[in-house]
Scaffold this motif. Structure first.
Motif, PDB file in Angstrom:
ATOM      1  N   LYS A   1       0.823  -1.200   0.000  1.00  0.00           N
ATOM      2  CA  LYS A   1       0.000   0.000   0.000  1.00  0.00           C
ATOM      3  C   LYS A   1       0.863   1.259   0.000  1.00  0.00           C
ATOM      4  O   LYS A   1       0.569   2.245  -0.697  1.00  0.00           O
ATOM      5  N   SER A   2       1.960   1.237   0.747  1.00  0.00           N
ATOM      6  CA  SER A   2       2.840   2.411   0.850  1.00  0.00           C
ATOM      7  C   SER A   2       3.497   2.728  -0.487  1.00  0.00           C
ATOM      8  O   SER A   2       3.546   3.894  -0.911  1.00  0.00           O
ATOM      9  N   PHE A   3       4.019   1.710  -1.153  1.00  0.00           N
ATOM     10  CA  PHE A   3       4.688   1.959  -2.431  1.00  0.00           C
ATOM     11  C   PHE A   3       3.700   2.304  -3.536  1.00  0.00           C
ATOM     12  O   PHE A   3       4.044   3.038  -4.463  1.00  0.00           O
ATOM     13  N   GLU A   4       2.479   1.806  -3.460  1.00  0.00           N
ATOM     14  CA  GLU A   4       1.443   2.243  -4.399  1.00  0.00           C
ATOM     15  C   GLU A   4       1.135   3.722  -4.197  1.00  0.00           C
ATOM     16  O   GLU A   4       0.960   4.473  -5.156  1.00  0.00           O
ATOM     17  N   ARG A   5       1.061   4.131  -2.932  1.00  0.00           N
ATOM     18  CA  ARG A   5       0.788   5.527  -2.602  1.00  0.00           C
ATOM     19  C   ARG A   5       1.944   6.420  -3.073  1.00  0.00           C
ATOM     20  O   ARG A   5       1.719   7.505  -3.622  1.00  0.00           O
ATOM     21  N   LEU A   6       3.179   5.961  -2.861  1.00  0.00           N
ATOM     22  CA  LEU A   6       4.345   6.740  -3.273  1.00  0.00           C
ATOM     23  C   LEU A   6       4.402   6.867  -4.794  1.00  0.00           C
ATOM     24  O   LEU A   6       4.737   7.945  -5.323  1.00  0.00           O
ATOM     25  N   GLU A   7       4.064   5.807  -5.490  1.00  0.00           N
ATOM     26  CA  GLU A   7       4.020   5.852  -6.958  1.00  0.00           C
ATOM     27  C   GLU A   7       2.972   6.848  -7.431  1.00  0.00           C
ATOM     28  O   GLU A   7       3.213   7.618  -8.382  1.00  0.00           O
ATOM     29  N   ASP A   8       1.826   6.872  -6.779  1.00  0.00           N
ATOM     30  CA  ASP A   8       0.763   7.795  -7.146  1.00  0.00           C
ATOM     31  C   ASP A   8       1.173   9.242  -6.898  1.00  0.00           C
ATOM     32  O   ASP A   8       0.922  10.130  -7.715  1.00  0.00           O
ATOM     33  N   LEU A   9       1.831   9.501  -5.762  1.00  0.00           N
ATOM     34  CA  LEU A   9       2.260  10.866  -5.441  1.00  0.00           C
ATOM     35  C   LEU A   9       3.317  11.359  -6.409  1.00  0.00           C
ATOM     36  O   LEU A   9       3.353  12.558  -6.745  1.00  0.00           O
ATOM     37  N   SER A  10       4.211  10.473  -6.851  1.00  0.00           N
ATOM     38  CA  SER A  10       5.270  10.889  -7.769  1.00  0.00           C
ATOM     39  C   SER A  10       4.724  11.322  -9.120  1.00  0.00           C
ATOM     40  O   SER A  10       5.382  12.061  -9.860  1.00  0.00           O
TER      41      SER A  10
END
Length: 259
Positions: A100-109
């Motif tokens: 979930k964290s890396f999906e969120r980070l990918e979305d923010l980038s």
């Protein structure tokens, strides 16, 4: 291209007239601001790619782990034990949180437009902070590695680029500016001289810097004269100072009798 780059180093000429701490501050701030487009273009992509790679790595690593958990629970249930160990729940939760964290980070980038103003403000703040802290660190710790790096950089720009390739003598410029500054400083804040206490009978001010020079005026105890920031040494080794009396007369006086 090389000629154009060499012309950029002309900017260093006026910078050499500034104090070293101010030069460091300006160079630090400008370099960080110039690197800002790279931060906008490259950093979001790097974060996005890294998030995708790490997320895929977590997925591939968690798959055999989930298979192991499933087999372990199936075996416990076949033996009549329906409890789920806490370490198994913690493992599942950890994998879920990471994904979930890396999906969120990918979305923010990917939201560069929304975060552009915030990133600009953050870069300016970092540049301003380093422009204050780095000069203090270099000036107060001249033996450290980052101080030596700055000295090497300054020497390279000054000698290799400005003086050797551009053919401009910075030492002459600095000497001229220093001389003008001292000249102006002496007029704004003139240095005054007075007789030493042991010369109670006074002292002579001569037309030329020599004991054979004609006496143009004298100075008595308690009087002051203005030092004109010029000196000469005669063939007897006596150092003479050029001075001006309160009534406007100029001449030379021996440095042995004044302070």
């Amino acid at each position: 291209m090389e000629t154009i780059l060499n012309q950029v180093f002309w900017i260093w000429v006026p910078l050499t007239l500034l104090p070293v701490w101010l030069r460091i501050a300006i160079v630090t701030y400008v370099l960080i601001i110039l690197a800002r487009p790279i931060i906008f273009l490259l950093l979001p992509k790097l974060i996005e790619w890294a998030s995708i790679l790490v997320k895929k790595a977590v997925e591939y690593l968690s798959y055999p782990l989930m298979v192991f958990f499933h087999k372990f629970l199936s075996k416990r249930r076949s033996n009549g034990d329906h409890r789920i160990p806490y370490w198994l729940e913690a493992g599942e939760d950890l994998c879920a949180v990471l994904l979930k964290s890396f999906e969120r980070l990918e979305d923010l980038s990917k939201r560069r437009t929304r975060n552009k103003a915030r990133i600009k403000k953050m870069v300016r703040l970092v540049a301003f902070s380093l422009a204050i802290l780095l000069p203090l660190a270099i000036v107060n710790n001249p033996t450290t590695s980052y101080s030596k790096t700055w000295i090497d950089f300054e020497t390279w720009v000054t000698k290799e680029k400005v003086q050797k390739e551009l053919g401009y003598d910075l030492t002459k410029l600095q000497a001229n500016v220093k001389g003008k500054f001292e000249e102006v400083s002496s007029k704004v804040n003139p240095k005054t001289l007075k007789l030493k206490e042991k010369y109670q009978e006074g002292g002579n001010i001569r037309e030329t810097p020599s004991l054979n020079g004609n006496i143009v005026d004298d100075i008595k105890q308690g009087e002051t004269i203005t030092y004109l920031e010029e000196e000469q040494t005669d063939n007897q080794g006596i150092r003479w100072l050029k001075v001006e009396t309160p009534n406007g007369k100029t001449g030379w006086i021996s440095d042995k009798i004044v302070e």
